[in-house]
Design an enzyme around this catalytic site. Structure first.
Site, short mmCIF file in Angstrom:
data_model
loop_
_atom_site.label_atom_id
_atom_site.label_comp_id
_atom_site.label_asym_id
_atom_site.label_seq_id
_atom_site.Cartn_x
_atom_site.Cartn_y
_atom_site.Cartn_z
N SER A 320 44.56 -5.43 0.94
CA SER A 320 43.61 -6.13 0.05
C SER A 320 43.66 -7.71 -0.31
O SER A 320 42.80 -8.23 -0.69
CB SER A 320 43.70 -5.57 -1.46
OG SER A 320 43.52 -4.11 -1.53
N HIS A 363 36.56 1.96 -11.09
CA HIS A 363 36.74 0.80 -11.89
C HIS A 363 35.35 0.50 -12.63
O HIS A 363 35.20 -0.36 -13.30
CB HIS A 363 36.77 -0.14 -10.91
CG HIS A 363 38.16 -0.15 -10.19
ND1 HIS A 363 38.28 0.32 -8.93
CD2 HIS A 363 39.47 -0.69 -10.66
CE1 HIS A 363 39.68 0.03 -8.59
NE2 HIS A 363 40.15 -0.37 -9.51
N CYS A 376 39.15 -3.58 -6.55
CA CYS A 376 38.16 -2.59 -6.30
C CYS A 376 37.72 -2.16 -4.76
O CYS A 376 36.95 -3.30 -4.34
CB CYS A 376 37.02 -2.57 -7.26
SG CYS A 376 35.74 -1.38 -7.03
#
Length: 609
Positions: A320, A363, A376
């Site tokens: 991420s 989310h 997300c």
């Protein structure tokens, strides 16, 4: 009467012949004497002087390596060495046998010395033992009459006061290998000479080496030194001051403890590397003295690979922490704006293939900044699909990924930002859309090192200046201008990174620092080592080698950034739980050290210390 005359004539002829022969021999001797005395005289005088005078090379002191505050990181200490003259191998071998009765020398070492003596060239002594103690030297001096070609030489050995805390960066010195010997550099042929083998020691070998001196010694008929006739002192190697703060380096190593991973701390405006850590590490002093087989085997058997410099050569899916690149690609292509919203139900479909978000319940509807804060996956799957892999790859390369940093340290790897052209070239295969989805969240074929992730973070924090890392204080700042990017786009990314640490739903909220002076921004990341068989499986229940890698990249202070860091914890489980707390403590410590007074340099030990 006639017979007497014939006899006289014969005697006269013989006398004449004999006299002629004598004259010829005398003339030959005189001409030879003239040739030797006047024509070849100077050459023979030189040879005679060569037999009487022996020239020895004096190894120069290696240049010191210090940190930014002149604290020594690599220095020289006295090393008393036992040497054998190699001009007469029989005498040298006999002397070696006498030495074996006086000193503890292993059979293997003795065999090696014998082999060296048999192949050694005249004028190049052979090393028998290093690091002699005072009692050992006294024993040799007492028995010197029985050791005609043995002598003790005062040399130096390389000492690393921080041991394994800086081993990957500083490197170590070792014996010159046969393939490294050059005919025009006699210094490299000295039996006890050491050269840099890794890290800074290898990178700046020519500058650290210095210039050899010479010593002319008068020797007796047996070749033993009588007195010193002339000496030219060697020139010390250059002293190199690194940008490293040894206090911060030590703090990072101690903070990581028993973990396996890497940390890079860098000034975002100058590129100065303040700390470059890879753990676990090794003790370079063991290499400097001559590594034992037992220690070498232990290093290679360690599953946490202490010989591997994870900071520059460890390549991991960034997970991420790569999402900022995908977000910037979406902004640059116009596929994402400040008003863009994406609904995350906990998954994303590309055709009939389902890609899950890390949060199974989803989310909800999020924009770019919230998507960064909450990491997300669905939002960035969508952006990746819309922006395309080429746009993502171009942005990532502008921020320093898939490129060497220019530090030129041995072993550095550039990483990978995949694209259709890359895949065609490397695998001779076509790109498929699913690979774009994986790449958008830093998985698939995307690979980066902690150093590259630090460069990426610095460029985000400094407004797009393409700063490059540097390690020498005397070196000028290295940068390649500015990235062609809208400042508003960078500000959106920066706000999202601030929310990661400081907003209620941020993934690293547990590591927030309340004092405004130390407030920091960043991004967590978790990269899969292997696909989980059970969604949401607790990483702690898995064997260490099967757990996810934990990432965090960040900068501080978030309001006016000056430093950044990247942290990778191998098999740490999760970026928020394992890497973010380390980054928090490291960034805070770095800021505190920058605010405080410079440390006093450590005193360099004197001879015999």
């Amino acid at each position: 009467m006639a017979r007497t005359l014939d006899l006289n004539r014969m005697v006269s002829r013989r006398a004449l012949v004999f006299g002629g022969v004598q004259a010829a021999v005398g003339a030959l001797l005189l001409s030879r004497l003239y040739y030797l005395q006047f024509i070849k005289g100077e050459e023979f005088v030189t040879e005679a002087e060569g037999n009487r005078i022996k020239v020895q090379l004096i190894i120069p002191p290696r240049g010191l390596i210090t940190d930014r505050f002149s604290v020594p990181l690599a220095m020289n200490q006295v090393n008393y060495r036992l040497m054998l003259e190699s001009d007469n191998s029989k005498r040298a071998l006999a002397t070696l046998e006498s030495l074996l009765k006086l000193l503890p020398i292993s059979d293997a070492a003795a065999t090696e010395v014998r082999n060296e003596l048999r192949k050694a060239k005249a004028g190049f002594p052979v090393l028998v033992r290093e690091h002699l103690s005072w009692p050992e030297m006294a024993k040799i001096e007492y028995n010197q009459p029985d050791l005609p070609v043995a002598f003790i030489e005062e040399g130096q050995w390389r000492h690393y006061p921080f041991a394994d805390h800086l081993s990957h960066l500083i490197g170590y010195v070792g014996k010159v290998a046969e393939e490294e010997v050059k005919d025009n550099q006699p210094l490299l042929k000295q039996p006890d000479f050491r050269i840099g083998k890794n890290g800074i020691e290898a990178l700046y070998e020519e500058r650290l080496r210095g210039v050899a001196g010479t010593r002319q010694m008068e020797v007796n008929a047996q070749g033993s030194p009588v007195r010193e006739l002339e000496k030219r002192d060697p020139g010390s190697g250059e002293e190199l001051a690194l940008t490293i703060d040894s206090r911060l380096q030590e703090f990072v190593v101690e903070r990581l403890g028993e973990e396996s991973g890497g940390v890079v701390v860098m000034h975002i405006h100058t590129g100065e590397v303040l700390a470059l850590v890879s753990v676990p590490a090794f003790d370079p002093n063991e290499f400097s003295k001559g590594i034992t087989t037992k220690y070498w085997k232990a290093l290679n058997a360690n599953p946490k690979t202490p010989l591997h410099n994870k900071a520059i050569a460890g390549l991991y899916p960034p997970g991420s922490t790569f999402k900022m690149m995908t977000g910037l690609a979406g902004l640059k292509t116009g596929k994402v704006t400040s008003r863009t919203r994406v609904h995350c139900p906990g998954y994303f479909y590309l055709g009939d293939h389902r890609f899950g978000c890390w949060k199974p319940e989803g989310h909800g509807t999020v924009g770019l900044e919230e998507a960064i804060a909450q990491s997300c996956d669905t939002f960035f799957y969508t952006v990746g699909r819309d922006a395309g892999i080429e746009a993502i790859a171009n942005v990532a390369q502008e921020f320093g990924l898939s490129k060497l940093s220019g530090l030129k340290l041995r072993g550095e790897k550039p990483g990978i930002v995949p694209s259709p052209s890359w895949k065609q070239k490397v695998r001779n295969a076509a790109w498929n859309p699913g690979e774009t989805i994986n790449s958008a969240i830093g998985q698939g074929d995307v690979l980066a090192s902690p150093l590259q992730m630090a460069i990426m973070t610095a460029r985000i924090a400094n407004g797009g200046k393409k700063i490059l890392p540097r390690l020498l204080m005397a070196e000028k700042d290295r940068d390649e201008g500015y990235i062609d990017i809208d400042p508003n786009h960078l500000e959106m990314i920066q706000r999202g990174m601030d929310m990661v640490v400081n907003a209620p739903h941020g993934t690293a909220l547990g590591s927030t620092i309340k004092e405004e002076a130390y407030r920091f921004a960043g991004k967590t990341g978790t990269s899969q080592v292997r696909k989980l068989l059970v969604v949401g499986q607790d990483q702690k229940t898995l064997p260490w080698e099967f757990r996810h890698h934990a990432w965090f990249v960040g900068y501080a202070p978030s309001s006016k950034p000056s430093i950044c860091c990247s942290v990778i914890i191998e098999h740490g489980g999760g970026g928020a739980s394992a890497a973010a707390p380390v980054a928090r403590d490291v960034l805070r410590k770095a800021l505190e050290l920058m605010e405080g007074p410079a440390p006093r340099p450590i005193a360099i030990p004197q001879e015999g210390a």
